[in-house]
Write a protein that holds these residues in place. Sequence first.
Motif, PDB file in Angstrom:
ATOM      1  N   TYR A  94       0.827  -1.201   0.000  1.00  0.00           N
ATOM      2  CA  TYR A  94       0.000   0.000   0.000  1.00  0.00           C
ATOM      3  C   TYR A  94       0.864   1.254   0.000  1.00  0.00           C
ATOM      4  CZ  TYR A  94      -3.557   3.366   1.414  1.00  0.00           C
ATOM      5  OH  TYR A  94      -4.392   4.445   1.464  1.00  0.00           O
ATOM      6  N   GLY A  95       2.028   1.159   0.620  1.00  0.00           N
ATOM      7  CA  GLY A  95       2.932   2.315   0.623  1.00  0.00           C
ATOM      8  C   GLY A  95       3.408   2.668  -0.774  1.00  0.00           C
ATOM      9  N   ASP A  96       3.635   1.649  -1.642  1.00  0.00           N
ATOM     10  CA  ASP A  96       4.036   1.930  -3.024  1.00  0.00           C
ATOM     11  C   ASP A  96       2.942   2.687  -3.775  1.00  0.00           C
ATOM     12  OD1 ASP A  96       6.373   0.596  -2.498  1.00  0.00           O
ATOM     13  OD2 ASP A  96       5.629  -1.328  -3.278  1.00  0.00           O
ATOM     14  N   ILE A  97       1.691   2.296  -3.507  1.00  0.00           N
ATOM     15  CA  ILE A  97       0.579   2.967  -4.188  1.00  0.00           C
ATOM     16  C   ILE A  97       0.491   4.412  -3.752  1.00  0.00           C
ATOM     17  CG2 ILE A  97      -1.914   2.952  -4.498  1.00  0.00           C
ATOM     18  CD1 ILE A  97      -1.857  -0.056  -4.174  1.00  0.00           C
ATOM     19  N   VAL A  98       0.664   4.672  -2.440  1.00  0.00           N
ATOM     20  CA  VAL A  98       0.600   6.054  -1.942  1.00  0.00           C
ATOM     21  C   VAL A  98       1.729   6.883  -2.524  1.00  0.00           C
ATOM     22  CG1 VAL A  98       0.734   7.482   0.129  1.00  0.00           C
ATOM     23  CG2 VAL A  98      -0.588   5.363   0.157  1.00  0.00           C
ATOM     24  N   ASP A  99       2.936   6.309  -2.566  1.00  0.00           N
ATOM     25  CA  ASP A  99       4.069   7.055  -3.120  1.00  0.00           C
ATOM     26  C   ASP A  99       3.875   7.368  -4.601  1.00  0.00           C
ATOM     27  OD1 ASP A  99       5.241   6.932  -0.660  1.00  0.00           O
ATOM     28  OD2 ASP A  99       6.472   5.169  -1.146  1.00  0.00           O
ATOM     29  N   ALA A 100       3.226   6.474  -5.337  1.00  0.00           N
ATOM     30  CA  ALA A 100       3.005   6.725  -6.771  1.00  0.00           C
ATOM     31  C   ALA A 100       2.048   7.878  -6.992  1.00  0.00           C
ATOM     32  CB  ALA A 100       2.489   5.459  -7.443  1.00  0.00           C
ATOM     33  N   GLY A 101       1.109   8.103  -6.094  1.00  0.00           N
ATOM     34  CA  GLY A 101       0.184   9.203  -6.239  1.00  0.00           C
ATOM     35  C   GLY A 101      -0.921   8.894  -7.224  1.00  0.00           C
ATOM     36  N   PRO A 102      -1.896   9.773  -7.316  1.00  0.00           N
ATOM     37  CA  PRO A 102      -3.002   9.564  -8.253  1.00  0.00           C
ATOM     38  C   PRO A 102      -2.548   9.692  -9.696  1.00  0.00           C
ATOM     39  CG  PRO A 102      -3.180  11.720  -7.237  1.00  0.00           C
ATOM     40  CD  PRO A 102      -2.069  11.016  -6.515  1.00  0.00           C
ATOM     41  N   ILE A 103      -3.364   9.136 -10.599  1.00  0.00           N
ATOM     42  CA  ILE A 103      -3.003   9.140 -12.031  1.00  0.00           C
ATOM     43  C   ILE A 103      -2.994  10.541 -12.604  1.00  0.00           C
ATOM     44  CG2 ILE A 103      -3.711   8.307 -14.303  1.00  0.00           C
ATOM     45  CD1 ILE A 103      -4.791   5.840 -12.929  1.00  0.00           C
ATOM     46  N   ASP A 104      -3.953  11.358 -12.174  1.00  0.00           N
ATOM     47  CA  ASP A 104      -4.089  12.693 -12.760  1.00  0.00           C
ATOM     48  C   ASP A 104      -3.353  13.763 -11.974  1.00  0.00           C
ATOM     49  OD1 ASP A 104      -5.641  12.497 -10.567  1.00  0.00           O
ATOM     50  OD2 ASP A 104      -7.430  13.468 -11.416  1.00  0.00           O
ATOM     51  N   SER A 105      -2.437  13.387 -11.122  1.00  0.00           N
ATOM     52  CA  SER A 105      -1.696  14.385 -10.346  1.00  0.00           C
ATOM     53  C   SER A 105      -0.755  15.158 -11.256  1.00  0.00           C
ATOM     54  CB  SER A 105      -0.898  13.692  -9.241  1.00  0.00           C
ATOM     55  OG  SER A 105       0.046  12.807  -9.794  1.00  0.00           O
ATOM     56  N   ASP A 106      -0.565  16.425 -10.920  1.00  0.00           N
ATOM     57  CA  ASP A 106       0.317  17.274 -11.714  1.00  0.00           C
ATOM     58  C   ASP A 106       1.771  16.908 -11.453  1.00  0.00           C
ATOM     59  OD1 ASP A 106      -1.876  18.586 -12.664  1.00  0.00           O
ATOM     60  OD2 ASP A 106      -1.825  20.119 -11.079  1.00  0.00           O
ATOM     61  N   VAL A 107       2.544  16.993 -12.483  1.00  0.00           N
ATOM     62  CA  VAL A 107       3.963  16.695 -12.368  1.00  0.00           C
ATOM     63  C   VAL A 107       4.689  17.988 -12.075  1.00  0.00           C
ATOM     64  CG1 VAL A 107       5.991  15.749 -13.522  1.00  0.00           C
ATOM     65  CG2 VAL A 107       3.733  14.774 -13.955  1.00  0.00           C
ATOM     66  N   ASP A 108       5.215  18.096 -10.842  1.00  0.00           N
ATOM     67  CA  ASP A 108       5.906  19.322 -10.453  1.00  0.00           C
ATOM     68  C   ASP A 108       7.348  19.339 -10.945  1.00  0.00           C
ATOM     69  OD1 ASP A 108       3.619  20.114  -9.178  1.00  0.00           O
ATOM     70  OD2 ASP A 108       4.176  19.212  -7.254  1.00  0.00           O
ATOM     71  N   LYS A 109       7.959  18.189 -10.922  1.00  0.00           N
ATOM     72  CA  LYS A 109       9.355  18.118 -11.311  1.00  0.00           C
ATOM     73  C   LYS A 109       9.473  17.730 -12.780  1.00  0.00           C
ATOM     74  CE  LYS A 109      10.933  16.767  -6.702  1.00  0.00           C
ATOM     75  NZ  LYS A 109      11.679  15.762  -5.918  1.00  0.00           N
ATOM     76  N   PRO A 110      10.341  18.383 -13.490  1.00  0.00           N
ATOM     77  CA  PRO A 110      10.532  18.001 -14.898  1.00  0.00           C
ATOM     78  C   PRO A 110      11.134  16.616 -15.017  1.00  0.00           C
ATOM     79  CG  PRO A 110      12.228  19.550 -14.215  1.00  0.00           C
ATOM     80  CD  PRO A 110      11.234  19.482 -13.077  1.00  0.00           C
TER      81      PRO A 110
END
Length: 444
Positions: A135-151
Amino acid sequence: MSICKYIIRCFVVALLLLYIVPAIAQQRFHASMPRKGMIVDSLMHVREFNDTLSVLRQKIFLDSAIVDKLPGNMLTSELFLPVTYYESKVAKSFQLLPSDSLSMVTEKEVSVRNIVDKVLVDVYLRRPDLVLVTYGDIVDAGPIDSDVDKPVRHNIDIVDKMAPIPLEPDRVKFNAVVTRPNFWSYKGDYSLQFMQYCVSGNWYKGGESSYSMMGGIIMEANYNNKQKVRWDNKLELKLGLQNTRSDSVHSIKSNEDLIRLTSKLGLQASKRWYYTVQMVAQTQFMHSYKSNDVTLYADFLAPLNLNLSIGMDYNVDWVNHKLKGTFHLAPLAYNLKYTSKLDLSERIGIDAGKHSLHDFGSQFTADLTWQLATNLSWRTRMYGYTAYDRVELEWENTFVFQVSKWISAQLFVYPRFDDGVMRDDHHGYWQFKEFSSLGFTYSF
């Protein structure tokens, strides 16, 4: 004193027997009862598990109208997703009391959650090889539609630029012959015609028996490079021989005699027009006589007509490709009339004592072939030349009826006008020739 100690010890043992033994028996009894209850509860849990699976299936796969009616806040998707390790499932299995977070949910939802948790814990214990993520891997991956802050940065390996190495195909040996394009085309017509007329001396209408034969050859060699240049060459040879009983001077004399070469060199001006230089040379094979007359009227190179002209050609392709040919219009033309026999000079329009006549004028030629029907064709040639003080006009017409592949009948009509020769008292400057015949033909 010893008796008192003995009595006290017996009293204590009795108390132990009265209280401890029943307690142990009761404990054993109560310990045995939950086992039977667990079997009943297991059967009930199996039924509830089957019902829960049905509900979960409907919630996931059915349409939204049915899903909205089902109880919410159920983590049913955990059974149908890839196997994930949840720490909360393992932690709950070691709790003695239910969690406070479940106080606001219904009893049925708690039962469903417990079943889901037990199933997942059982998978963790029995098939740990199926657990790929936590479950920790899923949380670290974040949602699919999350904005990418880092290039996003790619590690690029710099290599020397090299030209692609061509793949050598399998070599197959074969013999290839490269020929130059052939812009020449050839065609020809050959004919041999016969005519026989026989009548007895006492035939009530009179007449004269005669035999005649005529051979004709028309050969063409044409050059066309399909771009600008054309060179057309046409050679016409005709010779007809005749025998009549009434001619006591000549056993055989000619009734048709022609050698004519036409050559045209053209440079294309448009789709059908060509700038053209044309040459026409004409003479005959042998000497010509009239019946019972020894006077020579014509011979080889007596006369020889040579005409050179500069003008334009128009290519004809009419009547659904059935009428083809050319029109030649020349505003500037040179004409040479020559005779090898001086005694024929005046008769053919040359001054007495001279072999040749030179003049300039204008000239036109029409050379057409019309396929009138499947077995009937018409070849016509009209030639005209004027030096503005004299005019020559010829119109040759040949109608060919093809009886079979090798046999044909021909009708030849040839009117001619020439005011440069001596005038005839009956026909003036007009001349006329006509004959019909039947015989063999061959074309290619």
